[in-house]
Design a protein around this motif. Structure first.
Motif, PDB file in Angstrom:
ATOM      1  N   LEU A 263      24.301  86.948  21.786  1.00  9.24           N
ATOM      2  CA  LEU A 263      24.162  87.196  23.230  1.00  9.24           C
ATOM      3  C   LEU A 263      22.775  86.736  23.685  1.00  9.24           C
ATOM      4  O   LEU A 263      21.762  87.194  23.160  1.00  9.24           O
ATOM      5  CB  LEU A 263      24.354  88.684  23.526  1.00  9.24           C
ATOM      6  N   ILE A 264      22.768  85.843  24.666  1.00  5.51           N
ATOM      7  CA  ILE A 264      21.507  85.273  25.145  1.00  5.51           C
ATOM      8  C   ILE A 264      21.116  85.940  26.458  1.00  5.51           C
ATOM      9  O   ILE A 264      21.972  86.179  27.325  1.00  5.51           O
ATOM     10  CB  ILE A 264      21.662  83.743  25.384  1.00  5.51           C
ATOM     11  N   HIS A 265      19.857  86.236  26.559  1.00  2.10           N
ATOM     12  CA  HIS A 265      19.354  86.766  27.838  1.00  2.10           C
ATOM     13  C   HIS A 265      17.990  86.165  28.123  1.00  2.10           C
ATOM     14  O   HIS A 265      17.191  85.923  27.210  1.00  2.10           O
ATOM     15  CB  HIS A 265      19.289  88.300  27.800  1.00  2.10           C
ATOM     16  N   ASP A 266      17.768  85.872  29.397  1.00  6.79           N
ATOM     17  CA  ASP A 266      16.453  85.466  29.871  1.00  6.79           C
ATOM     18  C   ASP A 266      15.844  84.306  29.077  1.00  6.79           C
ATOM     19  O   ASP A 266      14.717  84.391  28.616  1.00  6.79           O
ATOM     20  CB  ASP A 266      15.523  86.710  29.798  1.00  6.79           C
ATOM     21  N   TYR A 267      16.603  83.252  28.934  1.00 13.41           N
ATOM     22  CA  TYR A 267      16.119  82.063  28.218  1.00 13.41           C
ATOM     23  C   TYR A 267      16.488  80.841  29.050  1.00 13.41           C
ATOM     24  O   TYR A 267      17.673  80.543  29.208  1.00 13.41           O
ATOM     25  CB  TYR A 267      16.778  82.021  26.832  1.00 13.41           C
ATOM     26  N   TYR A 268      15.512  80.162  29.593  1.00 15.25           N
ATOM     27  CA  TYR A 268      15.757  79.018  30.485  1.00 15.25           C
ATOM     28  C   TYR A 268      16.840  79.350  31.531  1.00 15.25           C
ATOM     29  O   TYR A 268      17.791  78.583  31.725  1.00 15.25           O
ATOM     30  CB  TYR A 268      16.172  77.779  29.686  1.00 15.25           C
ATOM     31  N   ASP A 269      16.727  80.516  32.166  1.00 16.10           N
ATOM     32  CA  ASP A 269      17.683  80.964  33.205  1.00 16.10           C
ATOM     33  C   ASP A 269      19.092  81.202  32.664  1.00 16.10           C
ATOM     34  O   ASP A 269      20.052  81.247  33.436  1.00 16.10           O
ATOM     35  CB  ASP A 269      17.776  79.962  34.374  1.00 16.10           C
ATOM     36  N   ILE A 270      19.242  81.321  31.369  1.00 21.98           N
ATOM     37  CA  ILE A 270      20.570  81.616  30.795  1.00 21.98           C
ATOM     38  C   ILE A 270      20.619  83.110  30.471  1.00 21.98           C
ATOM     39  O   ILE A 270      19.712  83.639  29.827  1.00 21.98           O
ATOM     40  CB  ILE A 270      20.828  80.772  29.521  1.00 21.98           C
ATOM     41  N   ASP A 271      21.685  83.739  30.936  1.00 24.66           N
ATOM     42  CA  ASP A 271      21.804  85.184  30.771  1.00 24.66           C
ATOM     43  C   ASP A 271      23.242  85.584  30.494  1.00 24.66           C
ATOM     44  O   ASP A 271      24.163  84.973  31.042  1.00 24.66           O
ATOM     45  CB  ASP A 271      21.393  85.880  32.083  1.00 24.66           C
ATOM     46  N   ASP A 272      23.417  86.617  29.682  1.00 29.01           N
ATOM     47  CA  ASP A 272      24.705  87.266  29.489  1.00 29.01           C
ATOM     48  C   ASP A 272      25.824  86.303  29.067  1.00 29.01           C
ATOM     49  O   ASP A 272      26.905  86.302  29.655  1.00 29.01           O
ATOM     50  CB  ASP A 272      25.096  88.012  30.782  1.00 29.01           C
ATOM     51  N   VAL A 273      25.536  85.490  28.105  1.00 33.36           N
ATOM     52  CA  VAL A 273      26.572  84.610  27.544  1.00 33.36           C
ATOM     53  C   VAL A 273      26.281  84.458  26.047  1.00 33.36           C
ATOM     54  O   VAL A 273      25.122  84.529  25.631  1.00 33.36           O
ATOM     55  CB  VAL A 273      26.564  83.243  28.284  1.00 33.36           C
ATOM     56  N   TYR A 274      27.352  84.320  25.263  1.00 33.50           N
ATOM     57  CA  TYR A 274      27.153  84.033  23.839  1.00 33.50           C
ATOM     58  C   TYR A 274      27.069  82.524  23.648  1.00 33.50           C
ATOM     59  O   TYR A 274      27.906  81.770  24.159  1.00 33.50           O
ATOM     60  CB  TYR A 274      28.350  84.553  23.016  1.00 33.50           C
ATOM     61  N   LEU A 275      26.067  82.073  22.950  1.00 33.01           N
ATOM     62  CA  LEU A 275      26.000  80.688  22.478  1.00 33.01           C
ATOM     63  C   LEU A 275      25.042  80.655  21.295  1.00 33.01           C
ATOM     64  O   LEU A 275      24.398  81.662  20.975  1.00 33.01           O
ATOM     65  CB  LEU A 275      25.615  79.707  23.586  1.00 33.01           C
ATOM     66  N   SER A 276      24.951  79.489  20.654  1.00 31.47           N
ATOM     67  CA  SER A 276      24.134  79.412  19.431  1.00 31.47           C
ATOM     68  C   SER A 276      22.716  78.943  19.697  1.00 31.47           C
ATOM     69  O   SER A 276      22.495  77.977  20.430  1.00 31.47           O
ATOM     70  CB  SER A 276      24.771  78.460  18.421  1.00 31.47           C
ATOM     71  N   LEU A 277      21.796  79.650  19.065  1.00 30.75           N
ATOM     72  CA  LEU A 277      20.400  79.248  18.933  1.00 30.75           C
ATOM     73  C   LEU A 277      20.015  79.637  17.511  1.00 30.75           C
ATOM     74  O   LEU A 277      20.701  80.470  16.892  1.00 30.75           O
ATOM     75  CB  LEU A 277      19.523  80.032  19.930  1.00 30.75           C
ATOM     76  N   PRO A 278      18.926  79.099  16.973  1.00 27.46           N
ATOM     77  CA  PRO A 278      18.483  79.599  15.667  1.00 27.46           C
ATOM     78  C   PRO A 278      18.177  81.097  15.778  1.00 27.46           C
ATOM     79  O   PRO A 278      17.466  81.510  16.703  1.00 27.46           O
ATOM     80  CB  PRO A 278      17.201  78.797  15.404  1.00 27.46           C
ATOM     81  N   CYS A 279      18.756  81.888  14.873  1.00 22.43           N
ATOM     82  CA  CYS A 279      18.589  83.352  14.934  1.00 22.43           C
ATOM     83  C   CYS A 279      18.062  83.853  13.597  1.00 22.43           C
ATOM     84  O   CYS A 279      18.393  83.294  12.545  1.00 22.43           O
ATOM     85  CB  CYS A 279      19.935  84.025  15.158  1.00 22.43           C
TER      86      CYS A 279
END
Ligand code: NAD
Length: 318
Positions: A263-279
């Motif tokens: 779950l991504i929040h507050d990253y380059y205006d991206i909020d409340d969505v699942y997507l992949s980033l290095p975790c």
């Protein structure tokens, strides 16, 4: 349940098809689990796979493997969801959303009934959309609902780059982020070999070096599933191993950086969505996603990917 070294490690696998059975086989070989239960609404399929897998036990690790039902999810350290229909030739992953959302709903209800504090690892497609749905339906914290995400796409990317650069894929450090699907994004700006920017490395060490080659490498990465499905009907080895790698990072509390869907929040205006980033992955699941600095093109690509995913999530009424 909390993972402790005193308990036998049980992994529950929902869906004993190509991906579920291949994962079970790779998991057996890894020795990470002492119990593996296969659950499928096609009970005979799950039984057949369990029988076949059990014949490999004397040659690998002492592991109890059986075809079970949802009550067997109780006490599982990780429940891995691979149930659902797979892409047919020409279908995109997002085309599967209505069908697989219905399957996911019934599956999550049962898992949570018997394992309310578990950890879910999802491989079914459309991956990111189903992860978001699973988080909402299960009531679990987002850190404990993980998607295999672009672990596979990143592996494909590293493999193809390694072929171009003539080095071991494990020495290539590069990520695919965003959707596990057509809108995924290659992060060229931080791709490196031995700490050298990929472009610098290739300028000095590769026979050919131009942007067309790089575009082609990304296209082959993004379209690999279509190419494989056209030839053999399904993909399962890469994802099977990717799921084992994620389980290893969780069960051993490795704090490994892997590109998984979260779950991504507050990253380059991206909020409340699942997507992949290095975790960073530890015993509790995803402890945090890394806020990679991206160039403009990568940022635009990621925002587009998030938009596509949000639209699909909304189309499911979530
Ligand atoms: P498959 O058809 O071989 O297996 C799916 C299994 O799910 C079948 O055995 C089926 O009986 C079972 N199933 C269906 N409904 C169920 C339910 N309600 N409860 C329990 N089991 C149920 O398909 P596959 O090739 O194993 O692919 C499975 C999923 O994984 C697909 O959605 C596919 O797109 C996805 N996949 C993901 C990745 C990735 O990188 N995440 C890679 C390959 C495939």
């Amino acid at each position: 349940m909390k993972i402790s070294s005193d308990h036998p490690v049980k992994i529950a696998i929902i869906g004993a098809g190509n991906v579920g059975a291949t994962f079970a086989y790779a998991l057996l070989g890894s020795g990470l689990a002492s119990q593996i239960v296969l659950i499928d609404n096609n009970k005979e399929r799950a039984e057949g796979e369990a029988m076949d897998l059990n014949h490999a036990v004397p040659l690998t690790h002492s592991t109890r493997i059986w075809a079970g039902d949802y009550s067997d999810c109780a006490g599982a350290a990780i429940t891995v969801i691979t149930a659902g229909t797979a892409q047919r030739p020409g279908e995109t992953r997002l085309d599967l959303s209505q069908r697989n959302f219905a399957i996911l709903k019934s599956v999550i209800e049962q898992i949570v009934k018997y394992n309310p504090e578990g950890l879910l690892l999802i491989a079914s497609n459309p991956l990111d959309v189903l992860c978001y749905a699973a988080m909402k339906l299960s009531g679990l914290p987002a850190s404990r609902v993980i998607g295999s995400g672009t672990i596979l796409d990143t592996a494909r990317f590293r493999y193809l780059l390694s072929q171009h650069a003539g080095v071991d894929p494990r020495s290539v450090h590069a990520f695919i982020i965003g959707e596990h699907g057509d809108s995924e994004v290659p992060v060229w700006s931080s791709a490196n070999i031995a700490g050298m920017a990929l472009a610098d490395y290739c300028q000095m060490n590769c026979e050919e070096y131009n942007s067309e080659i790089y575009d082609k490498i990304f296209e082959q990465t993004r379209d690999a599933a279509y190419q494989i499905i056209e030839r053999k009907g399904a993909t399962f080895y890469g994802i099977g191993m990717g799921l084992v790698r994620i389980c290893e990072a969780i069960l051993r509390g490795q704090h490994t950086v892997l590109s998984v869907s979260t779950l991504i929040h507050d990253y380059y205006d991206i909020d409340d969505v699942y997507l992949s980033l290095p975790c960073i992955i530890d015993r509790e699941g995803v402890s945090k996603f890394l806020r990679l600095p991206l160039n403009e093109k990568e940022k635009d690509g990621l925002q587009k990917s998030a938009k596509v995913l949000k639209e699909t999530i909304h189309s499911l009424g979530l």
